[in-house]
Motif scaffolding. Sequence first.
Motif, PDB file in Angstrom:
ATOM      1  N   ILE A   1      -2.375 -10.126  -0.979  1.00 34.64           N
ATOM      2  CA  ILE A   1      -2.403  -8.740  -2.077  1.00 34.64           C
ATOM      3  C   ILE A   1      -3.341  -8.935  -3.433  1.00 34.64           C
ATOM      4  CG2 ILE A   1      -1.323  -7.132  -3.421  1.00 34.64           C
ATOM      5  CD1 ILE A   1      -0.511  -7.231  -0.657  1.00 34.64           C
ATOM      6  N   ASP A   2      -4.369  -8.025  -3.410  1.00 27.55           N
ATOM      7  CA  ASP A   2      -5.203  -7.926  -4.759  1.00 27.55           C
ATOM      8  C   ASP A   2      -4.497  -7.643  -5.858  1.00 27.55           C
ATOM      9  OD1 ASP A   2      -6.033  -5.089  -5.504  1.00 27.55           O
ATOM     10  OD2 ASP A   2      -5.837  -5.120  -3.235  1.00 27.55           O
TER      11      ASP A   2
ATOM     12  N   GLU B   1       0.917  -1.215   0.153  1.00 26.97           N
ATOM     13  CA  GLU B   1       0.150  -0.162  -0.040  1.00 26.97           C
ATOM     14  C   GLU B   1       0.692   1.295   0.225  1.00 26.97           C
ATOM     15  OE1 GLU B   1      -3.367   0.601  -0.337  1.00 26.97           O
ATOM     16  OE2 GLU B   1      -3.544  -1.370  -0.780  1.00 26.97           O
ATOM     17  N   LYS B   2       1.808   1.367   0.760  1.00 22.20           N
ATOM     18  CA  LYS B   2       2.830   2.414   0.988  1.00 22.20           C
ATOM     19  C   LYS B   2       3.585   2.613  -0.448  1.00 22.20           C
ATOM     20  CE  LYS B   2       3.511   2.673   5.985  1.00 22.20           C
ATOM     21  NZ  LYS B   2       4.489   3.016   6.982  1.00 22.20           N
ATOM     22  N   TYR B   3       3.926   1.491  -0.719  1.00 24.19           N
ATOM     23  CA  TYR B   3       4.477   1.838  -2.349  1.00 24.19           C
ATOM     24  C   TYR B   3       3.705   2.162  -3.369  1.00 24.19           C
ATOM     25  CZ  TYR B   3       8.371   1.137  -5.824  1.00 24.19           C
ATOM     26  OH  TYR B   3       8.912   1.310  -6.994  1.00 24.19           O
ATOM     27  N   LYS B   4       2.561   1.640  -3.522  1.00 28.47           N
ATOM     28  CA  LYS B   4       1.658   2.070  -4.337  1.00 28.47           C
ATOM     29  C   LYS B   4       1.256   3.417  -4.401  1.00 28.47           C
ATOM     30  CE  LYS B   4      -2.750   1.006  -3.686  1.00 28.47           C
ATOM     31  NZ  LYS B   4      -4.123   0.414  -3.483  1.00 28.47           N
ATOM     32  N   ASN B   5       1.186   4.013  -3.058  1.00 29.95           N
ATOM     33  CA  ASN B   5       1.087   5.691  -2.925  1.00 29.95           C
ATOM     34  C   ASN B   5       2.092   6.504  -2.738  1.00 29.95           C
ATOM     35  OD1 ASN B   5      -1.850   5.593  -2.224  1.00 29.95           O
ATOM     36  ND2 ASN B   5      -1.219   4.250  -0.630  1.00 29.95           N
TER      37      ASN B   5
ATOM     38  N   TYR C   1      11.368   2.823  -1.064  1.00 31.80           N
ATOM     39  CA  TYR C   1      11.757   1.861  -0.144  1.00 31.80           C
ATOM     40  C   TYR C   1      12.476   2.230   1.284  1.00 31.80           C
ATOM     41  CZ  TYR C   1      12.490  -0.887  -4.558  1.00 31.80           C
ATOM     42  OH  TYR C   1      11.782  -1.575  -5.689  1.00 31.80           O
ATOM     43  N   ILE C   2      13.209   3.339   1.084  1.00 32.20           N
ATOM     44  CA  ILE C   2      13.944   3.950   2.476  1.00 32.20           C
ATOM     45  C   ILE C   2      13.010   4.162   3.415  1.00 32.20           C
ATOM     46  CG2 ILE C   2      15.531   5.484   3.261  1.00 32.20           C
ATOM     47  CD1 ILE C   2      16.943   5.545   0.816  1.00 32.20           C
ATOM     48  N   ARG C   3      11.877   5.027   3.089  1.00 30.74           N
ATOM     49  CA  ARG C   3      11.132   5.544   3.964  1.00 30.74           C
ATOM     50  C   ARG C   3      10.248   4.182   4.650  1.00 30.74           C
ATOM     51  NH1 ARG C   3       6.057   9.903   2.916  1.00 30.74           N
ATOM     52  NH2 ARG C   3       5.314   9.947   5.291  1.00 30.74           N
ATOM     53  N   ILE C   4       9.692   3.470   3.736  1.00 31.65           N
ATOM     54  CA  ILE C   4       9.174   2.258   4.346  1.00 31.65           C
ATOM     55  C   ILE C   4       9.707   1.410   5.466  1.00 31.65           C
ATOM     56  CG2 ILE C   4       8.089  -0.136   3.565  1.00 31.65           C
ATOM     57  CD1 ILE C   4       7.504   0.845   1.090  1.00 31.65           C
ATOM     58  N   CYS C   5      11.197   1.091   4.947  1.00 27.47           N
ATOM     59  CA  CYS C   5      12.020   0.566   5.907  1.00 27.47           C
ATOM     60  C   CYS C   5      12.126   1.207   7.319  1.00 27.47           C
ATOM     61  CB  CYS C   5      13.450   0.367   5.434  1.00 27.47           C
ATOM     62  SG  CYS C   5      13.621  -0.724   4.078  1.00 27.47           S
TER      63      CYS C   5
END
Length: 534
Positions: free
Chosen positions: A291-292, A192-196, A200-204
Amino acid sequence: MEKVGVYCRLSDEDRYKKNKNDDSESIANQKSMLLKYALEQGWDVVDIYSDDDYSGAGTYRPDFERMIKDCESGRINLVLCKTQSRFSRDMEVIEKYLHNKFVEWGVRFVSIVDNADTNNAANKKSRQINGLVNEWYLEDLSNNVKKSLKNKREDGLFMASFAPYGYLKDPNDKHKLIIDEDVAYVVKEIFEKYKNGIGYIRICQSLNKRNILCPSKYKKSIGSNFVCVSPKFQKLGIWIPDTIASILRNETYIGNLVQGKKTSISYKNHKYKKVPENEWCRIENTHEPIIDKETWYLVQKRLGKHERSLKTGNIHVLSQKVYCKECGHVFMKNQSKIRCTGGIIERRAYLQCKGNKKYHICNNNRSVRLDLMEEFVLNSINELLNNCNKKLLEEELTKELSKDDKMKNKMVSLNKEKSDLEKRLNESRLYFKNLYEDKLKGIISEEDFTTLRSEYSKDVEAYQDRIEEINQELQATEKSKNNTKDIKSILKKYKHIDKLNKIIVDEFIEKIYIGKLDKETKTRTIDIEWNLDL
């Protein structure tokens, strides 16, 4: 007197061992037979070498290595085995030692059952034929194992040692996957975060800040024997961009199994090599997805575009979408300080042609304000939505469904042709193996063998070339099929858009081309290449 080294080997696990350190019963039988034979011949047995549970496909066997050193040093001058295959099934090893090194060192080789004896020059050919037969046995065994694994993969069985993060092996069937509810939410969050538009870094950073265990640590926490491939990453024990990238590309999360991505180089060399993507085994809907598919395809569209995150960790909505109409290079984002009315200093974002700014090869030298470009794109999408009537949508949907049917029929036809060619290829290989045996036995002459081998080689090359062409056609057709969009569902989802985001831009727009500024009219052309075939 002969100084004998008795060598025994068994490659299969002996289920009759009393404990782990006992020799197998078959090894014990081999020793008994060989010692009795040596006693009858009046030979002096210097040592017994035993390799239990080691394959005859190579030389990496502890006692085999010790025996070879004793042969070289002169401690033994005769190696005694039950059969030649106990010494080795590898033709290269047979040639290296029996017909080269042993001759050099003055070592004799004798096997009881198949009557191999290097002191008897007359049976050299039979030893070589036995070596070939033993090697073919290994090759056939390896091929049978690979076929068995391939069949299991094609049946949708999970064949890896460890389940991907977010899944567990079903306790009732180790070849089936079930969702691990304790961490499935983490996988959903990453997608969801990457889709929006979050990189990568911020998700980590978000996952590490909340002390969510990375996959390798989590697996250990639930008692798994999983070992991280990279010791460096295992030592870090935190979420890293490579882990995020791997998860985002893993089709397991949409219920598909994609296996057979690598294979051993050969039955002799157990190092792994990558398998071409068109040869992977991809089976859909083998387990429950996390994941859909709509989220999956939006994420895949973003991956590989080299989009750079801003300092905030987000990616601007037009990243990797705007290109120069003159030179084809992407427009780069820059920021400048602008003095506004009242003397206020404001930072403003611009887009500029990379061919002009970095490479100095393009005359499209005027930048475009990012906020005005976003406004233009927003208005263009809303205009598109207003102009698309129901009749147009139905026509486009009918075209896509027809195209999908044609692609399915084409893939069925190509797969059938490929299967027939592979069958012919296997038959040709078997024919050549029999042909080679006939040559060794003197049934056919060297000249006839050469002529037939030439014809065989041409057939095999033709079959392999056509199979490669079919694989490429299948890959292209599959890619085209996956890129087919349901236009009706996309346009139905949006009636009017108030604000742009990365998802909307990716869904509607493939590329935007900006021309150079006309000095007289002070205007420039902007063309949008839509994702929708309108």
